[in-house]
Design a protein around this motif. Structure first.
Motif, PDB file in Angstrom:
ATOM      1  N   ILE A   1     -43.223  42.823  22.843  1.00  0.00           N
ATOM      2  CA  ILE A   1     -44.117  42.229  21.844  1.00  0.00           C
ATOM      3  C   ILE A   1     -45.272  43.191  21.575  1.00  0.00           C
TER       4      ILE A   1
ATOM      5  N   PRO B   1     -51.442  51.400  28.068  1.00  0.00           N
ATOM      6  CA  PRO B   1     -51.988  50.219  28.750  1.00  0.00           C
ATOM      7  C   PRO B   1     -53.010  49.521  27.859  1.00  0.00           C
TER       8      PRO B   1
ATOM      9  N   HIS C   1     -45.227  49.023  10.243  1.00  0.00           N
ATOM     10  CA  HIS C   1     -44.833  49.432  11.591  1.00  0.00           C
ATOM     11  C   HIS C   1     -44.429  48.204  12.424  1.00  0.00           C
ATOM     12  N   GLY C   2     -43.365  48.310  13.137  1.00  0.00           N
ATOM     13  CA  GLY C   2     -43.000  47.269  14.113  1.00  0.00           C
ATOM     14  C   GLY C   2     -42.274  46.054  13.572  1.00  0.00           C
TER      15      GLY C   2
ATOM     16  N   ASN D   1     -59.603  41.555  25.622  1.00  0.00           N
ATOM     17  CA  ASN D   1     -59.913  42.206  24.361  1.00  0.00           C
ATOM     18  C   ASN D   1     -60.895  41.379  23.533  1.00  0.00           C
TER      19      ASN D   1
ATOM     20  N   PRO E   1     -56.838  50.371  30.692  1.00  0.00           N
ATOM     21  CA  PRO E   1     -56.388  49.674  29.483  1.00  0.00           C
ATOM     22  C   PRO E   1     -57.365  49.853  28.329  1.00  0.00           C
ATOM     23  N   THR E   2     -56.841  49.972  27.132  1.00  0.00           N
ATOM     24  CA  THR E   2     -57.705  50.154  25.969  1.00  0.00           C
ATOM     25  C   THR E   2     -57.612  48.946  25.051  1.00  0.00           C
ATOM     26  N   SER E   3     -58.595  48.883  24.165  1.00  0.00           N
ATOM     27  CA  SER E   3     -58.606  47.789  23.206  1.00  0.00           C
ATOM     28  C   SER E   3     -57.703  48.151  22.030  1.00  0.00           C
ATOM     29  N   VAL E   4     -56.772  47.285  21.743  1.00  0.00           N
ATOM     30  CA  VAL E   4     -55.846  47.558  20.646  1.00  0.00           C
ATOM     31  C   VAL E   4     -55.921  46.408  19.656  1.00  0.00           C
ATOM     32  N   SER E   5     -55.870  46.759  18.367  1.00  0.00           N
ATOM     33  CA  SER E   5     -55.998  45.736  17.327  1.00  0.00           C
ATOM     34  C   SER E   5     -54.874  44.710  17.431  1.00  0.00           C
ATOM     35  N   ILE E   6     -55.206  43.510  17.000  1.00  0.00           N
ATOM     36  CA  ILE E   6     -54.225  42.419  17.044  1.00  0.00           C
ATOM     37  C   ILE E   6     -53.045  42.700  16.125  1.00  0.00           C
ATOM     38  N   ARG E   7     -53.246  43.646  15.207  1.00  0.00           N
ATOM     39  CA  ARG E   7     -52.164  44.009  14.289  1.00  0.00           C
ATOM     40  C   ARG E   7     -50.988  44.659  15.024  1.00  0.00           C
ATOM     41  N   TYR E   8     -51.189  44.994  16.290  1.00  0.00           N
ATOM     42  CA  TYR E   8     -50.084  45.546  17.086  1.00  0.00           C
ATOM     43  C   TYR E   8     -49.535  44.512  18.062  1.00  0.00           C
ATOM     44  N   ASN E   9     -49.908  43.258  17.854  1.00  0.00           N
ATOM     45  CA  ASN E   9     -49.394  42.205  18.725  1.00  0.00           C
ATOM     46  C   ASN E   9     -48.197  41.529  18.039  1.00  0.00           C
ATOM     47  N   GLY E  10     -47.068  41.528  18.734  1.00  0.00           N
ATOM     48  CA  GLY E  10     -45.832  41.000  18.167  1.00  0.00           C
ATOM     49  C   GLY E  10     -45.948  39.556  17.714  1.00  0.00           C
ATOM     50  N   TYR E  11     -46.602  38.717  18.522  1.00  0.00           N
ATOM     51  CA  TYR E  11     -46.673  37.300  18.181  1.00  0.00           C
ATOM     52  C   TYR E  11     -47.520  37.048  16.935  1.00  0.00           C
ATOM     53  N   TYR E  12     -48.584  37.847  16.788  1.00  0.00           N
ATOM     54  CA  TYR E  12     -49.431  37.724  15.594  1.00  0.00           C
ATOM     55  C   TYR E  12     -48.588  37.986  14.351  1.00  0.00           C
TER      56      TYR E  12
END
Lengths: 151, 514
Positions: free
Chosen positions: B414, B425, A78-79, B432, A10-21
């Motif tokens: 989401i 993943p 995006h999204g 995080n 698993p990689t670290s992904v910015s919160i900007r790609y989190n749907g709930y945010y």
């Protein structure tokens, strides 16, 4: 034979790609920037774009405050489709037709969420930016969008 | 040590006829080995997870609070009405709680009461109530008459705070939790958290196949598994290894400092035209080796002098200047041409060095700006992660809420980065946040040391510029001498004298600080 197993890390992904945010931001945008709490898709995309960095923010802020009447080339967020879907399913927002165009309206349930977010003082940096735009009239946005300047 | 004597789970459902019409289970446990056996999907795991939940150890099951428990305990469950028709009755859970009777080595018996689902807003699932009676008396007594001490489970300080549940539990079962080294703590120490100790007593049915302590939560304890074995076996080693960890950390700091100091000698050399010799290759505490570090100054091609003799030499030269009358240009012409060439060469060399130095310094200053902007971004990300976690923990938005289209029942993701074909993943929100926090620490540390070196280098750059200016003066006066009238007094001699005086002043200052 050597059995090679590829394992996913698993990689670290910015919160900007989190749907709930983004749902939270979406609700805040409709609540604070849209006339009669109904936002056009243009408005949603452009405010999301303005939140990406300070330069973008300044451009939209100036448009909102009538300090300029043009926009710089901007891009869709995006999204947003997925975020709208989450909002609709959970009944935070609903679709409505205003003079032949689709608009997104915040529901009472959605407004409750914004109230709780403010009560716990969450995402205040983003929300204060969104609030600072105030309601952006549809006509002002359309005319600025028809007038693109490079800077 | 403690004994688990009885476990009872009470579930009030929408089909209960009154508050005493409860579902759940009630088992007494005996000293020694207890076996819970039964066919699949009959709740053996549920009994086990309730046991851990009542002891505040649900983190070992992989989640906080009631999230770690099965939905039969908090949402709904079904009971087979008729085996032949397989008709089922569904019961919705209104409230549920678990009661656990435990006894310590002093024969003190208490009941732990923890809610799984509650309709009363004041009762939190992250708290455990300790009741000074056994379950038998609990059932006879009215709810409000029972004295309750409330302790919190999932919050900062649950091991150290007097109101923290683990603090109470370790006191009750009379075990003394040792302090161990912890990388996540600024003071280097933390208790050997009780949750990590309990992971040794629990072999989870899936993760447990791969490793002992597989369920251990991460708290930054150095070599946590070793520490737990040492603690459980009562080895003296735990104290020693903790001290060793701390000393190791200190050792690296000292080594780093040593490297930085020895590197700074090279700048000192530039400042004074000296050479620092006898620097030990590795960190040493040998006093004679440290005292042997000394600066030598070049006199001519091969001859090297110590600071004292070099200072004497310079003083002698100055005295010579003062004792003889200022020479005319004619007397010095040949020497002036020679000197002019040598000084010019030296000047060019120093200028090139200073330029390279300045260029490197600018790159480092740029790096500071980049790191500062990265730090800002990361801090914002962390803040937003914590905000979103709060959104879920306060139930503003239900993390496990609806994400299925009511019309076509298609899942709505989401995760905005993955697409239908490519699934990326990702770390969870919690993972995080920890990852970003460690990144932030790294950036802060490099920013701190970078700022220190840049500050030192800025001072050095000023020195380099000043010394270049001095050389310029000398070259200028030498070139003036070359074109002036032969009978005039030599200007370069005057400049040289002044510079000699300044050099002596600097060296004397250096000597007084040696």
């Amino acid at each position: 034979m050597i059995n090679i197993i590829l394992d996913e890390k698993p990689t670290s992904v910015s919160i900007r790609y989190n749907g709930y945010y983004k749902v939270v931001l979406l609700l805040a945008i409709i609540n604070y920037c849209a006339y009669a709490k109904k936002a056009s898709l243009d408005l949603l995309h452009i405010v999301f774009w303005a939140l990406r960095n300070d330069t973008n923010y300044q451009v939209l802020y100036d448009v909102a405050k009538q300090n300029r009447n043009s926009l710089v080339p901007w891009t869709f967020e995006h999204g947003v489709d997925e975020v709208l879907a989450i909002g609709l399913i959970n009944e935070y927002i609903e679709k409505t037709i205003v003079s032949d165009s689709l608009e997104i309206k915040i529901t009472t349930k959605g407004q409750e969420i914004i109230k709780s977010i403010n009560k716990f003082e969450l995402f205040q940096e983003e929300i204060s930016k969104i609030k600072s735009f105030g309601v952006i009239p549809r006509t002002r946005l359309i005319s600025a969008n028809n007038n693109w300047k490079l800077i | 040590m403690f004994k688990i004597k009885r476990i009872r789970v009470e579930i009030l459902t929408d089909q209960s006829k009154g508050i005493s019409d409860l579902y759940g289970f009630d088992f007494g446990l005996n000293k020694g080995l207890n076996i819970i056996a039964g066919p699949n999907s009959r709740g053996k795991t549920t009994v086990n997870s309730c046991l851990y939940y009542a002891l505040g150890m649900e983190e070992l099951l992989g989640a906080h609070n009631e999230k770690a428990l099965d939905k039969a305990l908090k949402e709904e469950f079904t009971i087979l009405k008729d085996a032949s028709t397989e008709e089922e009755n569904t019961y919705k859970v209104l409230t549920s709680k678990v009661l656990l009777e435990i006894e310590n080595s002093q024969d003190i018996c208490v009941t732990l009461e923890r809610y799984i689902k509650s309709t009363n807003g004041d009762i939190k699932t992250s708290n455990i109530a300790v009741l000074p009676i056994n379950i038998e008396s609990y059932l006879l007594e009215s709810y409000d008459n029972i004295n309750r001490e409330i302790y919190f489970v999932n919050a900062e300080g649950n091991n150290e705070n007097p109101n923290g549940f683990y603090n109470w539990l370790s006191n009750f079962i009379t075990i003394e939790i040792p302090q161990v080294s912890n990388n996540s703590k600024t003071n280097n120490y933390s208790p050997l958290y009780l949750q990590t100790v309990f992971s040794a007593l629990f072999i989870e049915q899936t993760k447990g196949w791969s490793d002992f302590f597989a369920t251990m939560p991460f708290f930054g304890i150095t070599k946590a598994k070793e520490k737990i074995v040492e603690f459980l076996l009562g080895l003296n080693e735990i104290e020693l290894s903790t001290q060793k960890d701390i000393l190791n950390k200190k050792k690296y700091q000292i080594l780093e400092e040593w490297k930085r100091k020895t590197k700074s000698f090279s700048y000192l050399q530039r400042q004074t035209n000296a050479m620092v010799v006898n620097i030990p290759e590795e960190l040493t505490m040998d006093k004679s080796a440290i005292e042997a570090i000394t600066a030598v100054f070049s006199k001519g091609e091969d001859e090297k002098l110590g600071l004292k003799s070099y200072l004497l030499l310079k003083k002698g030269a100055l005295e010579e200047f003062e004792n003889r009358p200022i020479s005319t240009i004619r007397e010095n012409r040949e020497q002036t041409i020679l000197e002019y060439n040598t000084q010019k060469e030296k000047y060019e060399e120093s200028k090139a060095y200073a330029n390279r130095f300045e260029h490197k310094l600018r790159t480092e200053q740029n790096q500071i700006t980049i790191l500062e902007s990265q730090l800002k971004t990361i801090s914002l990300e962390i803040k937003d992660h914590l905000n979103l976690k709060k959104v879920f923990s306060e139930n503003i938005i239900n993390e496990r809420g609806t994400n299925q289209c009511p019309t076509c029942t298609q899942d709505v993701t989401i995760d905005l980065i993955s697409s239908k074909n490519i699934k990326i993943p990702q770390l969870t929100l919690e993972e995080n946040t920890n990852f970003l926090k460690s990144q932030k620490r790294i950036i802060e540390a490099s920013l701190k040391s970078l700022k220190e070196t840049v500050k030192e280098k800025e001072t050095l750059l000023i020195y380099f510029r000043n010394s270049l200016r001095e050389k310029e003066y000398l070259i200028k006066s030498l070139s003036k001498d070359l074109i002036a009238d032969d009978r005039a007094f030599s200007e370069s001699d005057v400049v040289k004298k002044l510079q000699l005086e300044r050099e002596i002043e600097n060296l004397t200052f250096l000597r007084s600080h040696c």
